[in-house]
Design an enzyme around this catalytic site. Structure first.
Site, mmCIF file in Angstrom:
data_model
loop_
_atom_site.group_PDB
_atom_site.id
_atom_site.type_symbol
_atom_site.label_atom_id
_atom_site.label_comp_id
_atom_site.label_asym_id
_atom_site.label_seq_id
_atom_site.Cartn_x
_atom_site.Cartn_y
_atom_site.Cartn_z
ATOM 1 N N SER A 17 0.853 -1.191 0.000
ATOM 2 C CA SER A 17 0.000 0.000 0.000
ATOM 3 C C SER A 17 0.888 1.240 0.000
ATOM 4 O O SER A 17 2.107 1.149 0.147
ATOM 5 C CB SER A 17 -0.928 0.025 1.232
ATOM 6 O OG SER A 17 -0.158 0.109 2.419
ATOM 7 N N SER A 144 12.526 10.168 5.882
ATOM 8 C CA SER A 144 11.426 11.104 6.117
ATOM 9 C C SER A 144 11.977 12.502 6.302
ATOM 10 O O SER A 144 13.125 12.671 6.752
ATOM 11 C CB SER A 144 10.643 10.688 7.369
ATOM 12 O OG SER A 144 9.765 11.717 7.783
ATOM 13 N N TYR A 157 10.687 8.183 16.535
ATOM 14 C CA TYR A 157 10.579 7.814 15.122
ATOM 15 C C TYR A 157 11.527 8.668 14.284
ATOM 16 O O TYR A 157 12.252 8.151 13.429
ATOM 17 C CB TYR A 157 9.136 8.030 14.667
ATOM 18 C CG TYR A 157 8.915 7.871 13.179
ATOM 19 C CD1 TYR A 157 8.754 6.616 12.604
ATOM 20 C CD2 TYR A 157 8.840 8.994 12.353
ATOM 21 C CE1 TYR A 157 8.534 6.479 11.234
ATOM 22 C CE2 TYR A 157 8.622 8.863 10.990
ATOM 23 C CZ TYR A 157 8.467 7.604 10.436
ATOM 24 O OH TYR A 157 8.254 7.477 9.085
#
Length: 270
Positions: A17, A144, A157
């Protein structure tokens, strides 16, 4: 432009996904044989069938990368799928955990690192020797924007994402003059089905239209929650297009780099 990817073999982790799916589909459209990985069998079958329907080649390897033994099995099955090795490793699998700084325990930080960096390193150690032997390969970490511009609610994270950048550079140096490159891609806010679910309440609270197709532009507008200079949040294809170029022979002089795909949102020069 011919990206010269026909016949290459790629493992894209977390490709059932979102961003991973878009990367798998785009690589396959350029002629790459793709190994779809994830934990959701139905999702993996859906992506693989989409590739095959369009004339591409795909196979499926399922496995939870949080388990060390399973990572080894995923690597072995992936390399066996298309002749004993792979040419392109896209380390995309991961999960975003939001906990404010003083609600995160040391165990949370260690767990984040173990679930993110551990499997990545294990897959590199398993797959890259074959690339070196072949004299060509690509290792791409999906990091990220939080790696360069962390937020307090995602501190643990973000720290693991910063580690991915460091890892990518040190790996590039380790692989000097082997024909194998290592790079990182740092997406900003990317409009996936998961993000749409997470932000639906915000959109409705702000009185936006119920048509979710309008939300990416509204979120990224100058007066929106993200105020992206490009005027919208990103689509998975924005990331997939860059990753596919990095995976190709055309990108041979890009090595040890962190490339942001965030519409200019992160306020750094790199």
């Amino acid at each position: 432009m011919d990206l010269q990817l026909t016949g290459k073999r790629a493992l894209v982790t977390g490709s059932t996904s979102g961003i991973g799916e878009a990367i798998a589909l785009t690589l396959a459209a350029e002629g790459t044989s793709v190994i779809i990985h994830g934990r959701n069998e139905a999702g993996a079958e859906r992506v693989a069938e989409a590739i095959r329907t369009n004339g591409g080649t795909a196979t499926i390897v399922l496995g939870d990368l949080s388990d060390t033994a399973t990572v080894g099995s995923v690597a072995d099955r992936a390399m066996a799928a298309f002749g004993g090795s792979i040419d392109i490793l896209v380390n995309n699998a991961g999960s975003l955990e939001s906990k404010p700084w003083f609600y995160s325990t040391p165990a949370d930080w260690v767990d984040n690192y173990a679930r993110t960096i551990g499997p990545m390193v294990q897959l590199i150690l398993a797959c890259v020797p074959g690339m070196k032997q072949a004299g060509w390969g690509r290792v791409i970490a999906i990091s990220s924007g939080l790696a360069s511009s962390p937020q307090t609610v995602t501190a643990a994270y973000a720290a693991t994402k910063a580690a991915e950048l460091n890892l990518s550079v040190s790996l590039a140096k380790e692989l000097a003059r082997t024909g194998v490159t290592s790079n990182a891609v740092s997406p900003g806010t990317i409009w996936t089905s998961g993000l749409e679910r997470d932000f639906r309440a915000i959109a409705l609270q702000l009185g936006w239209p119920d048509d979710a197709s309008q939300w990416p532009a509204l979120f990224g507008a100058e007066d929106g929650p993200f105020a992206v200079p490009s005027g919208r949040v990103g689509w998975p294809a924005d990331v997939a297009d860059l990753v596919t170029f990095l995976a190709s022979p055309r990108s041979g002089y890009i090595n040890g780099a962190n490339l942001r795909v965030d519409g200019g949102y992160v306020p750094t020069v790199n």
